[in-house]
Write a protein that holds these residues in place. Structure first.
Motif: not given
Length: 444
Positions: A309-313, A318-322, A379-386, A390-395
């Motif tokens: 996730t966005s928190r180091e395990n 760790k995932l770091a969205p840019e 319908r209509e997912p987006s990479a920005d939403r993903l 990720v940033a909020t640790r929900e993905a």
């Protein structure tokens, strides 16, 4: 919520209703029935609206003034200033509605979801009693904050008779017909614009036609025991051949099935979205990186099975969205990446249209049976939403690889996953096309 608090709030609401009532000259408003063709024609001020929500109501009580909002649509109006509060406060809204051929601005109340109660929208009992009838639609349009002069959030509210041209326009926007207008059915379009055209999905109509026959059959014995039995049984009943195609399962629509009579957001259960390997930046092979980033598992294997996730395990990952990519880091160092363009392509390829099918179950193992009841169309997912999820640790991402006895690396595929209660945030539009109640009604 205590009785004392509830009583105080009702007094405040009555006072707010009294001081906020404003008669608006009927220069706005929707056009005559004969001119209604799209959702834009239904809305009072479509150029101000940024999101729309509708739900088909059951027979309303004459004394009922509170309309339940499905948990999956609770994000239609979030109180950002209440983030972190244990019990979110009700939110007073300036609500534009039509009463006796006049447009009025009154105070409505949005009660956010909390641990003990579901989200609901409260209107004056007199308005609900005078306007609502069995099978009618409730339509809400949320105004952009830039369009609102007061400190209160604003929306417009419509209670639309079943079978009217306005109801047809609303349902059509969400890919539905009058026959789909059953109590509990709802739709949420979180990025609506007045210039948007209704996009019909022929695949959705064909799916619902087949699904209704499957649902009407009631409980069906599983055709395969185990966790994959529900998906295999559903696809077999829908006459879909098992495949590993990157395209959707049914005429381009991805099907995902789950046990449970309702698809609800109360659960934080994780669901698979898709598989996608990152572009590795570390210059290593899988055989080299598994020992570097992994561990020795209970079977004595060198393995890397890690939820990131966005928190180091505990594995240092760790995932770091840019803005244009999502990075995979190992103790702060970039070791891999997924570019948004690549993720957007994967989302469009696999999840552009997705239907989540829920089934009531009974029995276990080879004796398990399924009654497929609910269908949630997205319908209509987006990479920005993903990336935001990720940033909020929900993905999150799950790494799934190990070193075999032969010394070769085995990779089961890197999976993007999402918490069930956050799924709607990935998509622009979600529509609950079939509910458990509608399935029961068809059986009777």
């Amino acid at each position: 919520m205590s009785r004392e608090f509830a009583s105080t709030w009702r007094r405040r609401l009555r006072f707010t209703l009294a001081v906020c009532l404003v008669i608006v000259p009927p220069v706005l408003g929707n056009c005559g029935d004969g001119d209604v063709r799209t959702l834009r024609d239904v809305l009072f001020e479509p150029d101000k609206v940024e999101a729309v929500f509708f739900t088909a109501l059951a027979d309303p009580s004459a004394e009922e003034s509170t309309i339940p909002v499905p948990p999956l649509a609770a994000g239609f109006l979030s109180a950002e200033d209440q983030a972190g509060e244990t019990v979110p406060r009700p939110v007073v809204l300036r609500t534009l509605l039509k009463k006796n051929a006049q447009l009025e601005k009154i105070a409505g109340v949005w009660h956010p979801q909390n641990r003990s109660t579901e989200c609901r929208f409260e209107l004056p009992a007199s308005f609900v009693r005078d306007q609502a009838s069995a099978g009618c639609l409730l339509l809400l349009g949320r105004y952009r904050e830039a369009e609102v002069a007061s400190s209160l959030r604003e929306l417009e509210c419509h209670i639309i008779p079943r079978g009217s041209p306005q109801a047809t326009a609303v349902l059509s926007h969400f890919g539905l017909t009058a026959a789909d207008s059953r109590p509990g059915v709802f739709g949420l379009d979180s990025v609506w614009t007045a210039k948007q055209e209704t996009v019909e999905s022929a695949s959705l109509r064909k799916f619902l036609s087949r699904f209704d026959k499957v649902s009407a059959a009631g409980f069906t014995p599983t055709l395969r025991s185990g966790s994959t039995g529900i998906g295999y049984t559903l696809e077999t009943l829908l006459d879909i051949k098992e495949n590993n195609s990157p395209r959707g399962d049914f005429l381009g629509i991805e099907l995902k099935s789950h046990r449970g009579d309702e698809f609800r957001t109360i659960s934080s259960k994780k669901m698979n979205l898709f598989l996608k390997e990152p572009a590795w930046l570390d210059g290593l092979s899988h055989k080299e990186r598994i020992p570097k980033y992994g561990y020795i598992d209970d079977n004595g294997r060198t393995a890397l099975y890690s939820t990131v996730t966005s928190r180091e395990n505990s594995h240092g990952l760790k995932l770091a969205p840019e803005s244009r990519r999502i990075l995979l880091q190992f103790h702060g160092k970039n070791v891999a990446e997924w570019e948004h363009e690549i993720l957007a392509g994967r989302l469009k390829e696999k999840l552009s249209e997705t239907i989540f099918v829920g089934a009531e179950t009974r029995g276990t193992g080879q004796n398990e049976e399924f009654h497929f009841q609910t269908a949630l169309y997205c319908r209509e997912p987006s990479a920005d939403r993903l990336a935001h999820l990720v940033a909020t640790r929900e993905a999150m991402v799950e790494m799934r690889m190990h070193i075999q006895e032969s010394g070769a690396a085995r990779n089961h595929g890197t999976a993007f996953r999402i918490r069930q209660d956050s799924l709607p945030q990935l998509y622009r539009m979600i529509v609950l096309c079939r509910t458990a109640n509608s399935a029961e009604g068809k059986q009777q």
